[in-house]
Motif scaffolding. Structure first.
Motif, short mmCIF file in Angstrom:
data_model
loop_
_atom_site.label_atom_id
_atom_site.label_comp_id
_atom_site.label_asym_id
_atom_site.label_seq_id
_atom_site.Cartn_x
_atom_site.Cartn_y
_atom_site.Cartn_z
N VAL A 294 0.84 -1.20 0.00
CA VAL A 294 0.00 0.00 0.00
C VAL A 294 0.88 1.25 0.00
CG1 VAL A 294 -1.74 1.31 1.28
CG2 VAL A 294 -1.94 -1.19 1.10
N GLN A 295 1.92 1.26 0.81
CA GLN A 295 2.83 2.41 0.84
C GLN A 295 3.51 2.61 -0.51
OE1 GLN A 295 3.26 4.87 3.33
NE2 GLN A 295 1.32 3.85 3.79
N ALA A 296 3.93 1.51 -1.14
CA ALA A 296 4.58 1.61 -2.45
C ALA A 296 3.64 2.24 -3.48
CB ALA A 296 5.05 0.23 -2.92
N SER A 297 2.35 1.99 -3.33
CA SER A 297 1.39 2.51 -4.32
C SER A 297 1.23 4.03 -4.23
CB SER A 297 0.03 1.82 -4.18
OG SER A 297 -0.65 2.26 -3.02
N LYS A 298 1.85 4.66 -3.24
CA LYS A 298 1.85 6.13 -3.17
C LYS A 298 2.75 6.73 -4.25
CE LYS A 298 1.15 7.04 1.71
NZ LYS A 298 1.90 7.45 2.92
N ILE A 299 3.66 5.93 -4.78
CA ILE A 299 4.55 6.39 -5.84
C ILE A 299 3.77 6.40 -7.15
CG2 ILE A 299 6.67 5.83 -7.12
CD1 ILE A 299 7.62 4.40 -4.50
N ARG A 300 3.86 7.48 -7.89
CA ARG A 300 3.06 7.65 -9.11
C ARG A 300 3.20 6.46 -10.07
NH1 ARG A 300 2.44 13.16 -12.04
NH2 ARG A 300 0.39 12.70 -12.83
N LEU A 301 4.42 5.99 -10.29
CA LEU A 301 4.64 4.87 -11.21
C LEU A 301 3.96 3.59 -10.74
CD1 LEU A 301 6.15 3.74 -13.73
CD2 LEU A 301 8.09 3.29 -12.19
N LEU A 302 3.74 3.50 -9.44
CA LEU A 302 3.20 2.27 -8.83
C LEU A 302 1.80 2.47 -8.26
CD1 LEU A 302 6.44 1.38 -6.81
CD2 LEU A 302 5.84 0.63 -9.13
N ASP A 303 1.07 3.46 -8.75
CA ASP A 303 -0.16 3.87 -8.09
C ASP A 303 -1.38 2.98 -8.34
OD1 ASP A 303 -0.65 4.63 -10.71
OD2 ASP A 303 -1.12 6.72 -10.24
N VAL A 304 -1.21 1.88 -9.04
CA VAL A 304 -2.31 0.92 -9.21
C VAL A 304 -1.98 -0.29 -8.33
CG1 VAL A 304 -3.65 -0.46 -10.83
CG2 VAL A 304 -2.80 1.79 -11.52
N LEU A 305 -2.50 -0.24 -7.11
CA LEU A 305 -2.17 -1.25 -6.10
C LEU A 305 -2.39 -2.69 -6.56
CD1 LEU A 305 -1.28 -2.02 -3.24
CD2 LEU A 305 -3.63 -1.52 -2.47
N PRO A 306 -3.48 -3.01 -7.27
CA PRO A 306 -3.65 -4.40 -7.69
C PRO A 306 -2.47 -4.95 -8.51
CG PRO A 306 -5.72 -3.26 -7.93
CD PRO A 306 -4.67 -2.21 -7.59
N ALA A 307 -1.83 -4.11 -9.31
CA ALA A 307 -0.70 -4.58 -10.12
C ALA A 307 0.48 -4.97 -9.23
CB ALA A 307 -0.29 -3.52 -11.13
N ILE A 308 0.65 -4.28 -8.10
CA ILE A 308 1.68 -4.67 -7.14
C ILE A 308 1.29 -6.00 -6.50
CG2 ILE A 308 2.91 -4.02 -5.03
CD1 ILE A 308 2.31 -1.06 -5.76
N VAL A 309 0.03 -6.12 -6.13
CA VAL A 309 -0.47 -7.35 -5.50
C VAL A 309 -0.30 -8.54 -6.45
CG1 VAL A 309 -2.50 -8.50 -4.54
CG2 VAL A 309 -2.05 -6.10 -4.00
N TRP A 310 -0.53 -8.34 -7.74
CA TRP A 310 -0.35 -9.45 -8.70
C TRP A 310 1.08 -9.95 -8.70
CZ3 TRP A 310 -3.25 -5.93 -12.55
CH2 TRP A 310 -4.62 -5.96 -12.28
N GLY A 311 2.05 -9.05 -8.60
CA GLY A 311 3.45 -9.46 -8.52
C GLY A 311 3.74 -10.22 -7.23
N PHE A 312 3.18 -9.73 -6.13
CA PHE A 312 3.34 -10.39 -4.83
C PHE A 312 2.76 -11.81 -4.89
CE2 PHE A 312 2.32 -11.49 -0.49
CZ PHE A 312 3.20 -10.79 0.33
N ALA A 313 1.51 -11.90 -5.33
CA ALA A 313 0.83 -13.20 -5.38
C ALA A 313 1.49 -14.16 -6.36
CB ALA A 313 -0.64 -12.99 -5.75
N SER A 314 1.97 -13.64 -7.47
CA SER A 314 2.64 -14.49 -8.46
C SER A 314 3.92 -15.11 -7.87
CB SER A 314 2.99 -13.69 -9.72
OG SER A 314 1.81 -13.31 -10.39
N THR A 315 4.61 -14.34 -7.05
CA THR A 315 5.83 -14.84 -6.43
C THR A 315 5.51 -15.91 -5.39
OG1 THR A 315 6.80 -12.68 -6.78
CG2 THR A 315 7.97 -14.15 -5.28
N VAL A 316 4.53 -15.64 -4.55
CA VAL A 316 4.12 -16.65 -3.56
C VAL A 316 3.64 -17.91 -4.27
CG1 VAL A 316 2.48 -17.20 -1.72
CG2 VAL A 316 3.59 -14.96 -1.76
N GLY A 317 2.82 -17.74 -5.29
CA GLY A 317 2.30 -18.89 -6.04
C GLY A 317 3.40 -19.69 -6.71
#
Length: 167
Positions: free
Chosen positions: A93-116
């Motif tokens: 959520v904190q990372a999504s404050k950065i303009r380049l990263l402001d779509v939180l679900p796209a960060i979550v997809w990377g997180f979940a893909s790594t765990v998966g």
């Protein structure tokens, strides 16, 4: 060809290529490439969507890797794991404050893909070398974004633009 049909052909053909490649010569999880492919389109496509998607997905991957590393080195209790995932989630959520990263679900997809990928491969995040699940997931995420970019270009090339003719 109309744009929806052009994209149907483009994405359908490239999905065959992606699935064949990941099932034969480039063994990364095809489902991760498809997640990143979708992320590319959700983030608007084009050069900007490609950059934003890769940056967001890989940010989630880094946060996930740190979370998994923390779990691997500090705790194996259900509560400890839950706390580590909570911290990782807060970091996303904190990372999504950065303009380049402001779509939180796209960060979550990377997180979940790594765990998966970690779970599916049966390899811990501490695995050394090319079989490290974070490296495998990173390769799949970038590959998926490339397929998104290619499918957009091919779809655009196959579609026609209506022109108005004066009588």
């Amino acid at each position: 060809m109309k744009k929806p049909e052009a994209y149907t052909v483009s994405i359908g053909v490239l999905a065959v290529v992606d699935t064949w490649l990941t099932g034969t010569i480039f063994p990364v999880p095809v489902w991760v490439t498809f997640i990143a492919w979708a992320s590319f389109f959700v983030l608007g496509g084009g050069n900007a969507g490609f950059v934003k998607s890769v940056a967001s997905n890989l940010t989630g991957l880094v946060i996930s890797s740190l979370t998994l590393l923390g779990i691997a080195t500090m705790t194996t209790t259900p509560f400890g794991i839950a706390v580590a995932v909570g911290i990782g989630s807060a970091l996303m959520v904190q990372a999504s404050k950065i303009r380049l990263l402001d779509v939180l679900p796209a960060i979550v997809w990377g997180f979940a893909s790594t765990v998966g990928t970690t779970v599916a491969s049966g390899r811990p995040i501490t695995t050394a070398g090319i079989g490290n699940p974070a490296l495998v997931a990173a390769a799949a995420l970038v590959t998926g974004a490339l397929f998104g970019f290619a499918s957009e270009k091919l779809g655009d090339a196959l579609s026609f633009k209506r022109t108005h003719q004066l009588s």
